[in-house]
Design a protein around this motif. Sequence first.
Motif, PDB file in Angstrom:
ATOM      1  N   LEU A   1      38.670  42.032  46.687  1.00 47.21           N
ATOM      2  CA  LEU A   1      39.904  42.688  46.245  1.00 47.21           C
ATOM      3  C   LEU A   1      39.976  42.618  44.733  1.00 47.21           C
ATOM      4  O   LEU A   1      39.825  41.548  44.142  1.00 47.21           O
TER       5      LEU A   1
ATOM      6  N   THR B   1      35.341  52.942  38.109  1.00 48.33           N
ATOM      7  CA  THR B   1      35.930  51.895  38.941  1.00 48.33           C
ATOM      8  C   THR B   1      37.394  51.722  38.569  1.00 48.33           C
ATOM      9  O   THR B   1      37.727  51.697  37.382  1.00 48.33           O
TER      10      THR B   1
ATOM     11  N   ASP C   1      42.105  47.872  42.932  1.00 50.79           N
ATOM     12  CA  ASP C   1      42.790  48.208  44.176  1.00 50.79           C
ATOM     13  C   ASP C   1      44.299  48.234  43.966  1.00 50.79           C
ATOM     14  O   ASP C   1      45.007  49.034  44.586  1.00 50.79           O
TER      15      ASP C   1
ATOM     16  N   ARG D   1      48.659  53.130  43.107  1.00 52.56           N
ATOM     17  CA  ARG D   1      47.958  51.921  42.677  1.00 52.56           C
ATOM     18  C   ARG D   1      48.843  50.944  41.912  1.00 52.56           C
ATOM     19  O   ARG D   1      48.630  49.723  41.972  1.00 52.56           O
TER      20      ARG D   1
ATOM     21  N   HIS E   1      47.934  43.592  50.499  1.00 52.11           N
ATOM     22  CA  HIS E   1      46.580  43.995  50.127  1.00 52.11           C
ATOM     23  C   HIS E   1      45.547  42.882  50.317  1.00 52.11           C
ATOM     24  O   HIS E   1      44.345  43.136  50.201  1.00 52.11           O
TER      25      HIS E   1
END
Length: 208
Positions: free
Chosen positions: A6, A128, A131, A182, A206
């Motif tokens: 994560l 990238t 998360d 996000r 998450h």
Amino acid sequence: MSRKGLFLSFEGIDGSGKSTQARRLAESLRAGGRDVVLTREPGGSPGAEEIRALVLQGDPDRWSAETELLLFTAARRDHLERTIRPALDAGKVVICDRFADSTRMYQGLSRGDLRAKVDALHDLMIATEPDLTLLIDMDPAAALSRAKARATEEERFEDFGIGLQERMRAGFLALAAEFSDRFRVIDGNRGEADVARDVAAAIAPHLP
């Protein structure tokens, strides 16, 4: 990027308390038995830490926004290769104090209209995103006062003054709206423990 772990990032204007909250979250997750890598940008790997000294120290006008963009991207690429990607592949929780959103703001917005170049270079070399991104939102004047009170060598951006802080806060909030799936915005105008509780609640859904 396919990953098992994560990836969490903290963003906010200088002095907002994001570094403190990143550290508190890492300590809390470790206490709960999770494998956590706490890192920062610019920095987080030996090469990136060397670039950090170049961009955060010296006179405010030491680098143009374009040069800063290249330096930050180089640091981020090294950080990604050597720290972030291996940790995520190993299933760890990576907590990063600033990531690409800071470049979108500091070089892409605050010092010129470079957002398109920031995004293009990011797509080419980084590709990238975290998360989840926790934006610690705080009054610019209070945050600047707190940042200056630290009296470190890394005050190049603080030396741009309150005008930059105000533009950055507005820019971060706009970015949070742009990437609403996000971002989570946390009120930083409170005590550390209250902010930390909201951070913990935001990331709970998450956690693997």
